[in-house]
Write a protein that holds these residues in place. Structure first.
Motif, PDB file in Angstrom:
ATOM      1  N   GLY A  13       0.783  -1.485  -0.056  1.00  0.00           N
ATOM      2  CA  GLY A  13       0.029  -0.210   0.125  1.00  0.00           C
ATOM      3  C   GLY A  13       0.737   1.407  -0.053  1.00  0.00           C
ATOM      4  N   TYR A  14       0.170   2.452  -0.240  1.00  0.00           N
ATOM      5  CA  TYR A  14       0.647   3.765  -0.143  1.00  0.00           C
ATOM      6  C   TYR A  14       1.434   4.043   1.014  1.00  0.00           C
ATOM      7  CZ  TYR A  14      -2.662   4.108  -4.235  1.00  0.00           C
ATOM      8  OH  TYR A  14      -3.400   4.131  -5.294  1.00  0.00           O
ATOM      9  N   THR A  15       0.676   3.650   2.164  1.00  0.00           N
ATOM     10  CA  THR A  15       1.172   4.199   3.386  1.00  0.00           C
ATOM     11  C   THR A  15       2.361   3.651   3.738  1.00  0.00           C
ATOM     12  OG1 THR A  15      -0.443   2.882   4.523  1.00  0.00           O
ATOM     13  CG2 THR A  15      -1.078   5.368   4.177  1.00  0.00           C
ATOM     14  N   ASP A  16       2.556   2.137   3.465  1.00  0.00           N
ATOM     15  CA  ASP A  16       3.708   1.409   3.673  1.00  0.00           C
ATOM     16  C   ASP A  16       4.858   2.007   2.985  1.00  0.00           C
ATOM     17  OD1 ASP A  16       1.979  -0.497   4.884  1.00  0.00           O
ATOM     18  OD2 ASP A  16       1.520  -1.869   2.959  1.00  0.00           O
ATOM     19  N   VAL A  17       4.788   2.368   1.737  1.00  0.00           N
ATOM     20  CA  VAL A  17       5.913   3.066   1.230  1.00  0.00           C
ATOM     21  C   VAL A  17       6.367   4.287   1.975  1.00  0.00           C
ATOM     22  CG1 VAL A  17       6.598   4.315  -1.080  1.00  0.00           C
ATOM     23  CG2 VAL A  17       5.465   2.330  -1.045  1.00  0.00           C
ATOM     24  N   ILE A  18       5.308   5.166   2.329  1.00  0.00           N
ATOM     25  CA  ILE A  18       5.580   6.536   2.766  1.00  0.00           C
ATOM     26  C   ILE A  18       6.177   6.275   4.190  1.00  0.00           C
ATOM     27  CG2 ILE A  18       4.688   8.629   3.494  1.00  0.00           C
ATOM     28  CD1 ILE A  18       2.412   8.360   1.393  1.00  0.00           C
ATOM     29  N   GLN A  19       5.669   5.534   5.014  1.00  0.00           N
ATOM     30  CA  GLN A  19       6.090   5.243   6.465  1.00  0.00           C
ATOM     31  C   GLN A  19       7.575   4.538   6.343  1.00  0.00           C
ATOM     32  OE1 GLN A  19       6.070   6.419   9.834  1.00  0.00           O
ATOM     33  NE2 GLN A  19       3.791   5.863   9.385  1.00  0.00           N
ATOM     34  N   LEU A  20       8.004   3.410   5.377  1.00  0.00           N
ATOM     35  CA  LEU A  20       9.367   3.299   5.459  1.00  0.00           C
ATOM     36  C   LEU A  20      10.200   4.151   5.035  1.00  0.00           C
ATOM     37  CD1 LEU A  20       8.407  -0.505   4.094  1.00  0.00           C
ATOM     38  CD2 LEU A  20       9.661   0.071   6.012  1.00  0.00           C
ATOM     39  N   HIS A  21       9.724   4.866   4.030  1.00  0.00           N
ATOM     40  CA  HIS A  21      10.507   6.085   3.485  1.00  0.00           C
ATOM     41  C   HIS A  21      10.930   7.184   4.424  1.00  0.00           C
ATOM     42  CE1 HIS A  21      11.890   8.841   0.641  1.00  0.00           C
ATOM     43  NE2 HIS A  21      12.120   8.115  -0.382  1.00  0.00           N
TER      44      HIS A  21
END
Length: 670
Positions: free
Chosen positions: A278-286
């Motif tokens: 998901g989108y939030t997975d990418v953003i949080q890891l980043h």
């Protein structure tokens, strides 16, 4: 040229001074390196083609010449043409992209009405999408509704303001047509709002697709806004939790990975890509410092998405939620990754955790350690997962083993297949022989099916062989010789060399004798004079156009600057020039000597190479004349052919002269 999608706003054209600055500043290896993983190969760089599906690198970049060539698709050019081919930029968009990358200020002039008329539909859709992203982002940060609902939601997710800015997150108001009316008021056409899916048009009504949602812009590898994902924040059971832009000319969800723009450099540098859902997975890891991460955005993983990563790295680590529900369906994508010849690892999080929640509460060092320590090879992961399902059921265990071998059969590399079979044998406690036999059956089945498909395709595209194969061979040789002349002009055109001239002079007795003299010429002058003397015009239209343009260029300029030259000629000519220059970088696979085509060796001088190429071209043309004369003799054997015979013998003597000068026997085609 810039496009026009506005009804009232004036458009600008980039100045020539800016274009020249961009060309002088941009480095082709740096530009392409943002999209393709390049490795050193002598003085050049190589990588996998971004234009075709391949396992072995055939894409080459020359930092010295500042050009690139893709031998699998035939495409080639400079930094600008790469962006136009790969990102489907228009020429001005490519210049703007490079100006932004290298912090070059863009000078603009007013665009003519004729130029405005050349507006491109796809480019107009890109500009509409870019406007929408800025509108949603501004609404999130600068309106009471945006701050209270959208911004609060992102803060609750733990996203900082810098992260919100970086990913261009936004909010679409709850009013049915807030965005549409704003866009129309700014001069954007309803046609493009409809085609991008931002506005839904029904009869005489129009309303916003993403009403009352937080917005995630979906960007291409170069940062262009392709579409959006919108998340609803209410508990409306009738509305989808996530809503994506519909398929359009610029947005194809099966070919896009969320976060690829922000992740590409980290993926190439770290030689690994984390794949989440998901989108939030990418953003949080980043935000947590793990920047080499992308998402399939909730859709089933596709081959096109995998190939997007494959350009940057051969290594993928798939991150799965701790919740095992639907996990078996998710791992089907692993087979697709294996099929592309990539290396796959899998990492799962503790029960109840997903990449977003785990990254949010885990310090960077601990997060890196966890991902490193818990990433297991796909074969171990799949075995452990499926063994839980099989338990003590022998039938299920047999199906499980076949499932494992099926995955291994997808791997193109034979050595890797054998290693995985051995690993599978150890984990499953079954003999390697049985596994190898099963593997062989599966591979044979794939080969048989592929063979049937290939035969069908070959039948569909069967072509008739030319009646005169010998004539075809002649055309090919002439093509190669003319191409070689263009190559010489491009590589050595302004170089000064000593060439041998044969002059007729009177001796002491007053007789005319041949005298050899060495005179200094520029290479282009020697070629031009030689072809003029024989009244030779290149047969291939493309080569003829390049030849004439090069000669004019050399007459007007003392130095040959490749980048400047590529800027001034037609795109199709520029591409052919690039092809010719990059061809010498490729390992030669052709037996040119057998075809009487001279290939320059390192111990040859430029002048010798030039002279031999021109002599070989002259020999070929004379040989063709001899063939025509022989046909005349055959057509009328009873006629008085003494004149034709005499002319033919003169031409034979000329060929012998060429042979003597070249120092080798010339075979004939006729």
């Amino acid at each position: 040229m810039e496009l026009c999608i506005f009804g009232t706003l004036s458009q600008k054209m980039i100045s020539q001074n800016t274009i020249e600055t961009v060309f002088e500043t941009a480095r082709v290896e740096e530009v392409i390196g943002d999209f393709v993983q390049l490795k050193r190969a002598g003085s050049n760089l190589k990588g996998l083609s971004p234009f075709s599906n391949e396992k072995s690198p055939s894409f080459m970049v020359s930092p010295v010449k500042q050009i690139w060539k893709d031998f699998s698709s035939g495409k080639g050019g400079n930094a600008v043409t790469f962006l136009m081919e790969h990102e489907h930029f228009s020429y001005p968009e490519a210049i703007r992209y490079l100006a932004k990358k290298y912090n070059i200020e863009i000078e603009e002039t007013e665009l003519t009405e004729d130029a405005k008329a050349e507006a491109n539909e796809k480019e107009s859709m890109y500009l509409v999408s870019e406007f929408a992203q800025k509108y949603f982002h501004s609404t999130l940060l600068n309106t009471d509704e945006g701050k209270a609902i959208g911004y609060s939601y992102f803060k609750e997710r733990g996203f900082t303001k810098d992260t919100i800015e970086k990913f261009g997150l936004g909010y679409s108001p709850e009013t049915w047509d807030a965005f549409t009316m704003e866009a129309l008021g700014k001069g954007y056409k309803l046609e493009y709002l409809d085609k991008t899916g931002l506005t839904i048009v029904k009869d005489d009504k129009q309303f916003d697709r993403f009403k009352a949602r937080v917005m995630f812009p979906i960007q291409s590898m170069s940062g262009r806004v392709l579409g959006f994902g919108g998340r609803i924040l209410t508990n409306d059971k009738k509305a989808a939790k996530y809503l994506n832009s519909p398929e359009s000319e610029i947005y194809h969800k099966s070919k896009v990975l969320y976060g690829i723009y922000h992740a590409k450099q980290a993926i190439a540098k770290l030689d690994n890509c984390f794949l989440v859902e998901g989108y939030t997975d990418v953003i949080q890891l980043h935000q947590s410092g793990i920047e080499n991460v992308v998402a399939s955005s909730g859709t089933a993983l596709t081959s096109d998405q995998i190939r997007l990563v494959n350009r940057l790295t051969r290594n993928i680590t798939v991150l799965f939620d701790g919740d095992a529900a639907g996990l078996r369906a998710s791992i089907r994508g692993i087979d697709l990754i294996l099929e592309e010849g990539m290396n796959v690892k899998v990492c799962t999080f503790p029960d109840g955790e997903d990449p977003d929640s785990f990254a949010k509460k885990t310090p960077y060092d601990d997060l890196v350690h966890y991902l490193s320590e818990n990433a297991m090879d796909f074969i171990q992961f799949k075995a452990s997962l499926l063994m839980k399902e099989a338990k003590n059921d022998p039938i299920k265990k047999a199906e499980l083993i076949r499932d494992m071998v099926m995955s291994i059969s997808k791997i193109p590399d034979k050595i890797k297949r054998e290693i995985y079979i051995q690993e599978c044998s150890r984990i499953m406690d079954i003999s390697e022989e049985v596994l190898f036999n099963t593997l062989a059956q599966l591979i044979q089945k794939d080969i048989t099916e592929a063979g049937k498909k290939l035969k069908t395709e070959q039948k569909a595209f069967e072509v008739v062989k030319p009646e005169n194969a010998q004539l075809q061979a002649k055309i090919d040789v002439l093509y190669e010789l003319e191409r070689k002349i263009i190559e010489i002009l491009l590589l050595y055109g302004t170089a000064e060399q000593e060439f041998e001239d044969v002059l007729l002079k009177a001796n002491e007795e007053g007789e005319a004798v041949e005298v050899k003299e060495m005179n200094l010429y520029k290479v282009y002058q020697r070629i031009y004079l030689s072809l003029q003397e024989d009244e030779v015009e290149l047969a291939n239209p493309m080569f003829r156009a390049i030849y004439n343009d090069l000669i004019n260029y050399f007459h007007q300029n003392e130095k040959f600057e490749l980048e400047q030259y590529l800027m001034r000629i037609e795109p199709e000519l520029a591409q052919e020039v690039t092809h010719i220059l990059m061809e010498e970088e490729r390992e030669t696979l052709h037996n040119w000597e057998a075809q009487q085509i001279i290939v320059k060796q390192k111990n040859q001088t430029i002048s010798q190479y030039v002279s031999e190429t021109i002599l070989t071209l002259r020999w070929f043309l004379v040989d063709r004349i001899i063939n025509e004369l022989k046909n005349e003799l055959s057509a009328e054997p009873e006629a008085d052919n003494s004149e034709i015979l005499s002319t033919t013998m003169d031409y034979y003597r000329l060929i012998n002269s060429f042979s003597s000068k070249l120092g080798r026997v010339m075979s004939r085609y006729s």
